[in-house]
Design an enzyme around this catalytic site. Structure first.
Site: not given
Lengths: 227, 227
Positions: A46, A62, A66, A84, A113
């Site tokens: 993402g 994305e 990726e 948070d 990766e």
DNA sequence: CCAAAAGTGTTGAAACTACACCCATGG
DNA sequence: CCATGGGTGTAGTTTCAACACTTTTGG
């Protein structure tokens, strides 16, 4: 160049839960993080939403950047906005869920990766990605039972046993072979091909393909698929 | 005070599709816009997400500020991110959908510029709010058929006829009275009260209430409600 | 010929649909 | 006494779950 606003704004990202199926386990595609926070942890692919692209476009971009994946089944899942969820600053993330066929799936493995993990044993994930994954799984189970999307996780030509194993892996239950076949074929959404699948020391299996046009026609008439 | 970021960010808002039921029609709660753009047009209640609140909290706060409603059934719907959905600048909106009981609904009418409209004849709406409303309606129909949420649109004590009228209004189909009652009561989620509902020149109707605890217990056992 | 997965029907139980009349009340 | 919505049961049909053996192949 810097960008200035009258009121503070959360950052906006997209994250993709990408599911695959290897014939045995349901799998998720994860990326190893190169940067802090959560450096070296596995995470969902993402990134940030650009101003000139829709959310769907951002998710597809994305995903390709990726993992190299293109043309996958992609659908918005849920937006995660705990205050948070990112330790650096406020980040709201629109999560997507994607289904990829085995052919495409192997391509993804080449990506730097990225790697596939059985959903059951997905390593500790960065941020709130475990929660996102759980939500996606729930949705996948639901979707599989109510819409014919299983085919998005199988090769274009597949056997009924493969399809059944997929359902069993995702739903986590054993299904009766004869009832399963009766029901699936009863919807008349599969076309039997003139080919068979030979593999191993046993009777070859009939191959089928899914007929999306037929499904669209049925759906317009208010038809409800239910496994 | 101004806020500066390295990369540009979309603004982030929440919008709420609030449904109510007056016994006849399914209704939506709309706000008359006081400002440009779309000044004087009707729109969904909503506003900007603050940095120190979750998305759910933002939705509840905006709902209360603009309509006076509190403690409603609220659930995230979908996030809308078309690039030009707001003519001023890029705005991404997390849409929610809410169900309110008639008692609360009347309170909302007192709010300055809020009013209820039958969903069928909702005036031309600002932004992409018509699309959001359509998505919410679809979701409501789905939800009503698969989860016992209809009660969120009825008074705490209601008759089976009221419930049936609600289903008929939302789903847009006529239902058989006897089959409907059999099915609903069969789930054993309603408790018959010792009261009746008297109104008009006919036999009084048995009142029921929904038992949420019973539902939670059943749900845990993998039970699926289906009207 | 053996192992391994593919393929195939029937039966009893449960759920669904369609359908018509009497009941209690207020005016 | 009449108009209005509330309330109830059954029969035929369809769908569902459970269940075991034969077929085709490769080694």
């Amino acid at each position: 160049m810097l960008h200035t606003y009258k009121y503070p704004r959360p950052a906006l990202t997209v994250d993709c839960v990408v599911f695959g199926f290897d014939g045995g386990d349901l799998q998720v595609l994860l990326i190893r993080r190169a940067l802090e926070p959560f450096k070296n942890r596995w995470a969902l692919p993402g990134g940030f939403v650009h101003l000139d692209e829709t959310l769907d476009e951002a998710a597809r971009r994305e995903l390709e950047e990726e993992t190299g994946l293109r043309e996958v089944f992609l659908e918005q899942l849920h937006t995660f906005g705990a205050v948070d969820r990112d330790p650096r600053e406020r980040v709201v993330s629109v999560a997507y869920f994607a289904l990829v066929k085995p052919s495409a799936a192997t391509a993804a493995t080449d990506a730097a990766e990225a790697d596939w993990f059985p959903v059951a044993s997905a390593a500790p994930l960065a941020f709130d990605h475990a929660e996102i994954l759980a939500t996606a799984l729930e949705r996948l189970r639901d979707k599989l039972r109510r819409e014919p999307v299983g085919f998005e996780l199988l090769p274009p030509k597949f056997t009924l046993s493969q399809l059944q194993r997929l359902y069993e892996a995702v739903l986590g239950t054993a299904l009766d072979k004869r009832n399963f076949r009766k029901k699936v074929l009863g919807y008349d959404l599969l076309v039997a091909l003139k080919e068979t699948h030979r593999e191993g020391a046993h009777r070859p299996a009939q191959l089928f393909r899914f007929d999306p046009a037929k499904y669209r026609r049925l759906k317009k008439k208010g038809f409800l698929f239910e496994l």
